[in-house]
Design a protein around this motif. Structure first.
Motif, PDB file in Angstrom:
ATOM      1  N   LEU A   1       0.827  -1.207   0.000  1.00 16.59           N
ATOM      2  CA  LEU A   1       0.000   0.000   0.000  1.00 16.59           C
ATOM      3  C   LEU A   1       0.859   1.254   0.000  1.00 16.59           C
ATOM      4  N   THR A   2       1.926   1.212   0.755  1.00 14.47           N
ATOM      5  CA  THR A   2       2.827   2.357   0.822  1.00 14.47           C
ATOM      6  C   THR A   2       3.441   2.646  -0.545  1.00 14.47           C
ATOM      7  N   MET A   3       3.860   1.572  -1.238  1.00 16.84           N
ATOM      8  CA  MET A   3       4.467   1.741  -2.563  1.00 16.84           C
ATOM      9  C   MET A   3       3.456   2.343  -3.550  1.00 16.84           C
ATOM     10  N   ILE A   4       2.242   1.807  -3.498  1.00 19.10           N
ATOM     11  CA  ILE A   4       1.221   2.344  -4.401  1.00 19.10           C
ATOM     12  C   ILE A   4       0.977   3.815  -4.089  1.00 19.10           C
ATOM     13  N   ARG A   5       0.863   4.116  -2.800  1.00 16.35           N
ATOM     14  CA  ARG A   5       0.606   5.486  -2.364  1.00 16.35           C
ATOM     15  C   ARG A   5       1.692   6.428  -2.879  1.00 16.35           C
ATOM     16  N   ASP A   6       2.952   5.981  -2.774  1.00 16.16           N
ATOM     17  CA  ASP A   6       4.061   6.875  -3.076  1.00 16.16           C
ATOM     18  C   ASP A   6       4.438   6.877  -4.557  1.00 16.16           C
ATOM     19  N   GLY A   7       3.706   6.094  -5.346  1.00 20.52           N
ATOM     20  CA  GLY A   7       4.001   6.081  -6.779  1.00 20.52           C
ATOM     21  C   GLY A   7       5.204   5.226  -7.121  1.00 20.52           C
ATOM     22  N   ASP A   8       5.649   4.451  -6.159  1.00 16.15           N
ATOM     23  CA  ASP A   8       6.801   3.573  -6.345  1.00 16.15           C
ATOM     24  C   ASP A   8       6.259   2.219  -6.802  1.00 16.15           C
ATOM     25  N   PHE A   9       5.552   2.183  -7.962  1.00 18.18           N
ATOM     26  CA  PHE A   9       4.765   1.023  -8.329  1.00 18.18           C
ATOM     27  C   PHE A   9       4.677   0.927  -9.846  1.00 18.18           C
ATOM     28  N   ASP A  10       4.981  -0.267 -10.357  1.00 20.02           N
ATOM     29  CA  ASP A  10       4.974  -0.502 -11.802  1.00 20.02           C
ATOM     30  C   ASP A  10       3.640  -1.123 -12.198  1.00 20.02           C
ATOM     31  N   LEU A  11       2.735  -0.308 -12.640  1.00 19.86           N
ATOM     32  CA  LEU A  11       1.375  -0.775 -12.931  1.00 19.86           C
ATOM     33  C   LEU A  11       1.378  -1.841 -14.022  1.00 19.86           C
ATOM     34  N   ALA A  12       2.114  -1.592 -15.083  1.00 19.52           N
ATOM     35  CA  ALA A  12       2.119  -2.525 -16.212  1.00 19.52           C
ATOM     36  C   ALA A  12       2.600  -3.900 -15.770  1.00 19.52           C
ATOM     37  N   ALA A  13       3.616  -3.922 -14.938  1.00 19.67           N
ATOM     38  CA  ALA A  13       4.128  -5.199 -14.443  1.00 19.67           C
ATOM     39  C   ALA A  13       3.104  -5.881 -13.549  1.00 19.67           C
ATOM     40  N   ALA A  14       2.459  -5.096 -12.688  1.00 19.43           N
ATOM     41  CA  ALA A  14       1.478  -5.655 -11.758  1.00 19.43           C
ATOM     42  C   ALA A  14       0.318  -6.274 -12.517  1.00 19.43           C
ATOM     43  N   MET A  15      -0.089  -5.642 -13.603  1.00 24.28           N
ATOM     44  CA  MET A  15      -1.238  -6.132 -14.368  1.00 24.28           C
ATOM     45  C   MET A  15      -0.994  -7.512 -14.964  1.00 24.28           C
ATOM     46  N   GLN A  16       0.252  -7.930 -15.090  1.00 26.11           N
ATOM     47  CA  GLN A  16       0.572  -9.244 -15.643  1.00 26.11           C
ATOM     48  C   GLN A  16       0.365 -10.363 -14.632  1.00 26.11           C
ATOM     49  N   LEU A  17       0.242 -10.014 -13.347  1.00 26.07           N
ATOM     50  CA  LEU A  17       0.259 -11.029 -12.290  1.00 26.07           C
ATOM     51  C   LEU A  17      -1.130 -11.592 -11.996  1.00 26.07           C
ATOM     52  N   GLN A  18      -1.134 -12.790 -11.363  1.00 18.86           N
ATOM     53  CA  GLN A  18      -2.385 -13.371 -10.876  1.00 18.86           C
ATOM     54  C   GLN A  18      -2.789 -12.710  -9.559  1.00 18.86           C
ATOM     55  N   TYR A  19      -1.845 -12.600  -8.632  1.00 23.31           N
ATOM     56  CA  TYR A  19      -2.064 -12.002  -7.315  1.00 23.31           C
ATOM     57  C   TYR A  19      -1.112 -10.829  -7.146  1.00 23.31           C
ATOM     58  N   LEU A  20      -1.512  -9.822  -6.422  1.00 25.03           N
ATOM     59  CA  LEU A  20      -0.591  -8.723  -6.093  1.00 25.03           C
ATOM     60  C   LEU A  20       0.506  -9.219  -5.161  1.00 25.03           C
ATOM     61  N   ASN A  21       0.178 -10.282  -4.394  1.00 21.82           N
ATOM     62  CA  ASN A  21       1.180 -10.880  -3.507  1.00 21.82           C
ATOM     63  C   ASN A  21       2.499 -11.116  -4.262  1.00 21.82           C
ATOM     64  N   ASP A  22       2.363 -11.526  -5.559  1.00 19.94           N
ATOM     65  CA  ASP A  22       3.540 -11.888  -6.343  1.00 19.94           C
ATOM     66  C   ASP A  22       4.384 -10.673  -6.718  1.00 19.94           C
ATOM     67  N   TYR A  23       3.784  -9.501  -6.734  1.00 17.47           N
ATOM     68  CA  TYR A  23       4.542  -8.276  -7.032  1.00 17.47           C
ATOM     69  C   TYR A  23       5.630  -8.087  -5.989  1.00 17.47           C
ATOM     70  N   MET A  24       5.241  -8.385  -4.742  1.00 14.32           N
ATOM     71  CA  MET A  24       6.198  -8.242  -3.650  1.00 14.32           C
ATOM     72  C   MET A  24       7.295  -9.294  -3.777  1.00 14.32           C
ATOM     73  N   LYS A  25       6.868 -10.517  -4.171  1.00 10.98           N
ATOM     74  CA  LYS A  25       7.836 -11.580  -4.366  1.00 10.98           C
ATOM     75  C   LYS A  25       8.918 -11.122  -5.350  1.00 10.98           C
ATOM     76  N   ARG A  26       8.423 -10.460  -6.431  1.00 13.42           N
ATOM     77  CA  ARG A  26       9.298 -10.005  -7.486  1.00 13.42           C
ATOM     78  C   ARG A  26      10.364  -9.038  -6.946  1.00 13.42           C
ATOM     79  N   SER A  27       9.908  -8.121  -6.098  1.00 12.50           N
ATOM     80  CA  SER A  27      10.841  -7.105  -5.623  1.00 12.50           C
ATOM     81  C   SER A  27      11.699  -7.618  -4.471  1.00 12.50           C
ATOM     82  N   ASP A  28      11.276  -8.724  -3.857  1.00 13.86           N
ATOM     83  CA  ASP A  28      12.038  -9.258  -2.714  1.00 13.86           C
ATOM     84  C   ASP A  28      13.393  -9.803  -3.146  1.00 13.86           C
TER      85      ASP A  28
END
Lengths: 631, 198
Positions: free
Chosen positions: B171-198
């Motif tokens: 939520l913080t990343m989305i709030r601050d604009g530190d978020f790749d929308l196009a990449a997120a849209m490819q995922l099944q779950y948002l959970n995996d977005y975090m996995k990606r950046s981990d």
């Protein structure tokens, strides 16, 4: 064989009424015919229980007609009266004019002087307000087009009596001075004044009545109502009617017309229903007395002397009036049904004919030899009217009438509310405001005159009176309403209202406000399912907010309250039923404590447990949780 | 900075173990409005105008709720029926929600494996979310993949805490604009977005 004592006479008249009217009603003849037959039976020509004083009784009882017109006025808003102006002037004028002209022609043809023939025409053109309106009311036909038109014509005739009385002396052969008057129209204030002054006085009085009705009578009745003495209110109502009648007589107007006018002025008053219910029994009795007197006054000796002539005259009179009425009705485009009703209703001579005949004889306009048989004819035609209307209803309408009558009649019933709210205090006003906000207009009844006054200023339909009285409920439209909401704060009064309503209006749905458990039991016993304890819902809302303040979720508190209320309502009904099982009726405080004990025990066993199992994962966790951790 | 509105719906929050922990601290986060629906409208008397005003004032709309019978709790369904008005949220004149981002935070009793053709729920979460996804689409919003907490029947407090921490970081990343929308849209779950950046 009769004695003159007042009680003796009252006994004779009352027994005649009490015996014959129920019998007549049972036979489907209507009350008017019952009274008339009773009159004939006790009259000098049958049992002879009443004699010559019948005439005096008739004069006295004529006051019933005055009261009836007052009551009719009360039900007639000024706007409605204005809407009737065309039938009153058009229909009424045409009927009186045509009938008079035809009788005038017939009279001249039979060799009477034209003055005599004209007097006969004017006198016989009038119909009987008392018999017609009473019969129409009883049959519920007043609101139909035929009934309304009949009423309009009668109203015109009532007004026409005034100029007819004025013209009568002018028709005299000369030597009788105008204005000698009979006992009925004795010395008045306006006599001897020039015509313009007379007119001025009459107009002044009418304006006075309108103004007084508008601004004076309501506050006056409010003061009287505040004494909370019913009989004083009744006395005031009677005083009002009698006062107006007297005043009208003094200025030479018909008392019936004056009280009718007063009625119209008061039609919008908050005391309308109360006035109606107070005057109604007097009117009913006097009118009954009047009909009995008419019956008793039919001179059978005269009829017996020349039955053929009388029969022919009666038939001629009824036929002539019927044809004129029917043609007039046709001209005014009345439907066949309504026109038949209209013509049959008005095809008789009226009670004013008695007055006018004696007046005309005194003024030597009509010789007694002509007047006497005609008085008998008028009486017989009056007595035949209910019968004619019965024949119309039972034989003619079903065969020739159309079916549109029912639909038409329903259309013209005036703005009747579907809901009556008894009591406009804290509870009633909230219910009423809520209903109004949702477009439902209710009729309100309240017993506090100040309250009524205030609410009427706010434009609500509020009436003063005690809702436990059958007649007041009736006047408020309980016969047509769907729902009665009893919102008064006195349990004894609530029960009285409920009992009256259930007895007289078994189809009326009733909702009742109760104070506590005991009076709720009584209402449930009386068969009222919709009982609302006045404090239960606020107490529960308060309890729910208390739970919330203590940290409970709002939604949880709300559901708990709903569960609690459902349980409480069910338990109330169980306890109400249980009371009858216990042989010893434990009442009052002990009963309440016992009830409360049972209730709290029940609650700790059942209500406290959370039952929203759909939102409870315990059993799910038992089953699937193990599965998941196993896999 | 994006303003985020979390519309939270749980009819029996007093019994909740997982959601009670998950929402801890949310209300205090800057730029985030936490709106507890069952607390606001215990009698379901939703204030439509107030809700619409709330929506207009935010850029990201989140439905946060347990996944009851493959859907939202009853009040949140009623909220959709009443608040998303024609001419306001959708239709030719309904453009108030245009281009706002939308996603679900949901908790499910069943594990991830249960939401597949082989599992007892047969359908995937994304398939089951189709009605909500289409609702967002009709309202011209951008539908992001959901953030899902699976297997709540057998979850441990440590696992819940991990979900909470990860969710709030997202939520913080989305709030601050530190978020790749196009990449997120490819995922099944948002959970995996975090996995990606981990």
């Amino acid at each position: 064989m009769h004695e003159g004592g007042f009680f003796y006479q009252a006994f004779v008249y009352l027994s005649a009424a009490v015996v014959s009217v129920p019998v007549a009603k049972r036979l489907g003849l209507g009350s008017v015919l019952g009274y008339l037959i009773a009159g004939i039976i006790i009259g000098p020509f049958a049992l002879g229980l009443v004699g010559e004083e019948g005439q005096d009784v008739m004069h006295f009882a004529e006051f019933g007609v005055v009261m009836m017109l007052f009551l009719i006025g009360l039900e007639l808003q000024p706007a409605l009266l204005w809407k009737l102006r065309v039938p009153i002037l058009g229909l009424g004028g045409l009927q009186v004019g045509l009938t008079s002209a035809l009788i005038l022609g017939a009279g001249i043809a039979f060799g009477l002087a034209w003055q005599t023939a004209l007097a006969l025409g004017l006198t016989l053109a009038l119909s009987s307000t008392a018999i017609v309106l009473q019969t129409l009311n009883e049959k519920g036909l007043m609101k139909t087009a035929g009934g309304q038109n009949a009423f309009s014509v009668l109203l015109f005739q009532d007004i026409a009596v005034i100029p007819i009385l004025a013209v009568m002396p002018l028709l005299a052969s000369g030597h009788v001075a105008a204005g000698s008057g009979d006992g009925h129209h004795a010395v008045t204030w306006v006599e001897g004044l020039p015509i313009w002054a007379q007119t001025g006085v009459v107009l002044g009085v009418v304006v006075m009545i309108v103004l007084a009705g508008q601004y004076l009578i309501s506050p006056l009745f409010r003061i009287i109502a505040r004494t909370r003495l019913r009989e004083i209110f009744t006395a005031a109502a009677l005083l009002l009617v009698i006062g107006i009648a007297l005043l009208m007589t003094q200025v030479g107007l018909s008392p019936a017309l004056g009280t009718f006018l007063a009625g119209v002025v008061l039609a919008q008053s908050e005391y309308r229903h109360e006035l109606e219910t107070d005057i109604e029994p007097f009117k009913g009795l006097l009118l009954g007395l009047f009909f009995i007197a008419v019956g008793a006054s039919i001179d059978f000796n005269l009829i017996a002397a020349d039955p053929l002539l009388i029969t022919q005259l009666v038939i001629a009179l009824i036929l002539l009036k019927f044809v004129v009425l029917f043609v007039t009705g046709k001209f005014f485009r009345m439907s066949l049904d309504n026109n038949l009703l209209f013509a049959f209703a008005l095809a008789q001579g009226g009670e004013f004919a008695f007055v006018l005949f004696s007046f005309a004889v005194q003024n030597q306009v009509i010789p007694p030899a002509v007047a006497n048989p005609l008085i008998a004819v008028v009486a017989v035609s009056m007595a035949l009217t209910p019968l004619l209307m019965l024949i119309n209803e039972k034989l003619i309408q079903p065969r020739f009438g159309t079916t549109e009558k029912a639909a038409r009649a329903a259309d013209e019933i005036d703005e009747q509310s579907k809901v009556i709210i008894a009591g406009f205090g804290r509870v009633g006003s909230t219910v009423g405001r809520f209903l109004q906000a949702n477009g439902v207009q209710a009729t309100y009844l309240d017993i506090d005159p100040d309250n009524v006054d205030l609410l009427r200023k706010m434009g609500l339909k509020v009436f003063y009176g005690d809702a436990s009285r059958h007649d007041l409920l009736h006047a408020a439209g309980a016969g047509e309403a769907e729902l009665l909401i009893v919102a008064v704060d006195d349990p004894v009064k609530t029960l009285a209202i409920v009992e009256t309503a259930r007895k007289h209006y078994p189809n009326l749905k009733i909702m009742a406000r109760s104070v506590g458990w005991t009076d709720s039991y009584d209402l449930l016993d009386a068969g009222i399912g919709d009982v609302y304890r006045e404090t239960l819902d606020s107490a529960l809302r308060m309890a729910a907010d208390a739970l919330h303040r203590l940290g409970f979720r709002r939604h949880q508190a709300m559901r708990a309250v709903k569960t609690f209320r459902r349980h409480d309502e069910r338990y109330l009904r169980e306890l109400a039923a249980m009371r009858h099982d216990s042989k010893a009726l434990i009442r009052g405080a002990r009963q309440r404590i016992e009830d409360l004990e049972k209730l709290m025990q029940e609650e700790s066993e059942n209500v406290g447990k959370h039952k929203d199992l759909g939102w409870d994962a315990t059993t799910l966790i038992e089953e699937y949780g193990k599965m998941q951790s196993d896999s | 900075m994006k303003k985020i509105l979390i519309i939270f719906a749980h009819p029996a929050f007093q019994k909740s173990r997982v959601n009670a922990r998950l929402i801890e601290g949310l209300a205090q986060m800057e730029g985030i409005t936490f709106h507890d629906l069952y607390q606001a409208y215990p009698e379901f008397d939703i204030d439509i105008a107030a809700e619409q005003q709330l929506l207009t004032g935010h850029d990201v709309i989140v439905f946060h709720h347990p996944f009851f019978w493959y859907s939202t709790p009853a009040l949140l369904k009623e909220w959709q029926d009443l608040v998303l008005e024609h001419g306001w949220a959708y239709g030719s004149q309904g453009n108030q929600l245009n281009d706002k981002w939308f996603f679900n935070i949901i908790t499910t009793g069943g594990g991830a494996a249960a939401y597949s053709q082989q599992g007892y729920n047969f359908y995937t979460i994304r398939q089951l979310l189709a009605p909500i996804e289409q609702t967002a689409r009709l309202c011209k919003m951008v539908f992001l993949p959901p953030y899902v907490v699976h297997g709540t029947h057998a979850i441990t407090p440590e696992e819940i805490e991990a979900y909470r921490e990860k969710g709030q970081r997202l939520l913080t990343m989305i709030r601050d604009g530190d978020f790749d929308l196009a990449a997120a849209m490819q995922l099944q779950y948002l959970n995996d977005y975090m996995k990606r950046s981990d």
